[in-house]
Design a protein around this motif. Structure first.
Motif, short mmCIF file in Angstrom:
data_model
loop_
_atom_site.label_atom_id
_atom_site.label_comp_id
_atom_site.label_asym_id
_atom_site.label_seq_id
_atom_site.Cartn_x
_atom_site.Cartn_y
_atom_site.Cartn_z
N LYS A 132 59.41 19.69 9.63
CA LYS A 132 59.41 20.71 10.35
C LYS A 132 60.51 20.70 11.71
N ARG A 133 60.47 19.64 12.34
CA ARG A 133 61.42 19.36 13.63
C ARG A 133 62.91 19.27 13.15
N ASN A 134 63.22 18.37 12.07
CA ASN A 134 64.48 18.02 11.93
C ASN A 134 64.54 18.46 10.39
N MET A 135 65.05 19.75 10.28
CA MET A 135 65.27 20.11 8.95
C MET A 135 66.41 19.73 8.17
N GLU A 136 67.51 19.06 8.87
CA GLU A 136 68.67 18.39 8.21
C GLU A 136 68.17 17.10 7.44
N SER A 137 67.23 16.38 7.86
CA SER A 137 66.72 15.13 7.22
C SER A 137 65.52 15.11 6.52
N LYS A 138 65.28 16.23 5.72
CA LYS A 138 64.19 16.27 5.19
C LYS A 138 64.07 15.56 3.84
N LYS A 139 65.08 15.26 3.36
CA LYS A 139 65.15 14.88 1.95
C LYS A 139 64.33 13.58 2.02
N SER A 140 64.41 12.43 2.65
CA SER A 140 63.92 11.18 2.52
C SER A 140 62.12 11.43 2.78
N SER A 141 61.95 12.00 3.89
CA SER A 141 60.34 12.29 3.96
C SER A 141 59.95 13.01 3.33
N THR A 142 60.38 13.92 2.34
CA THR A 142 59.78 15.07 1.38
C THR A 142 59.27 14.44 0.24
N LYS A 143 60.03 13.37 -0.14
CA LYS A 143 59.57 12.50 -1.12
C LYS A 143 58.06 11.85 -1.28
N SER A 144 57.94 11.35 -0.12
CA SER A 144 56.64 10.69 0.05
C SER A 144 55.57 11.74 0.04
N ILE A 145 55.89 12.92 0.51
CA ILE A 145 54.99 13.87 0.57
C ILE A 145 54.38 14.68 -0.83
N VAL A 146 55.63 14.76 -1.39
CA VAL A 146 55.21 15.27 -2.80
C VAL A 146 54.59 14.04 -3.46
N TRP A 147 55.05 12.89 -3.44
CA TRP A 147 54.10 11.94 -4.21
C TRP A 147 52.62 11.78 -3.74
#
Length: 72
Positions: A34-49
């Motif tokens: 939420k703080r860093n919207m431009e770097s969301k790709k790498s952290s989003t995968k772990s949340i989805v998994w």
């Protein structure tokens, strides 16, 4: 007691403990996204998994409980 019941209870308790212990790290990763919207790709995968794993654990737990009580 029946072995299937012990497997069901053990699977449920161990899964719940693992999910509860991972909850805090997922909350911090979500706050980071939420703080860093431009770097969301790498952290989003772990949340989805984590969500996929939680859903799979819930489905398997429900099926084991139903199977345990219908086997008697």
């Amino acid at each position: 007691m029946d072995l299937l019941l012990w497997i069901t209870v053990g699977f449920f308790i161990i899964g719940f403990v693992v999910l509860a212990s991972m909850k805090k790290s997922m909350e911090s990763k979500l706050a980071f996204i939420k703080r860093n919207m431009e770097s969301k790709k790498s952290s989003t995968k772990s949340i989805v998994w984590w969500i996929v794993g939680t859903t799979a654990w819930g489905i398997v737990s429900m099926n084991l409980i139903v199977w345990c009580f219908s086997a008697n």
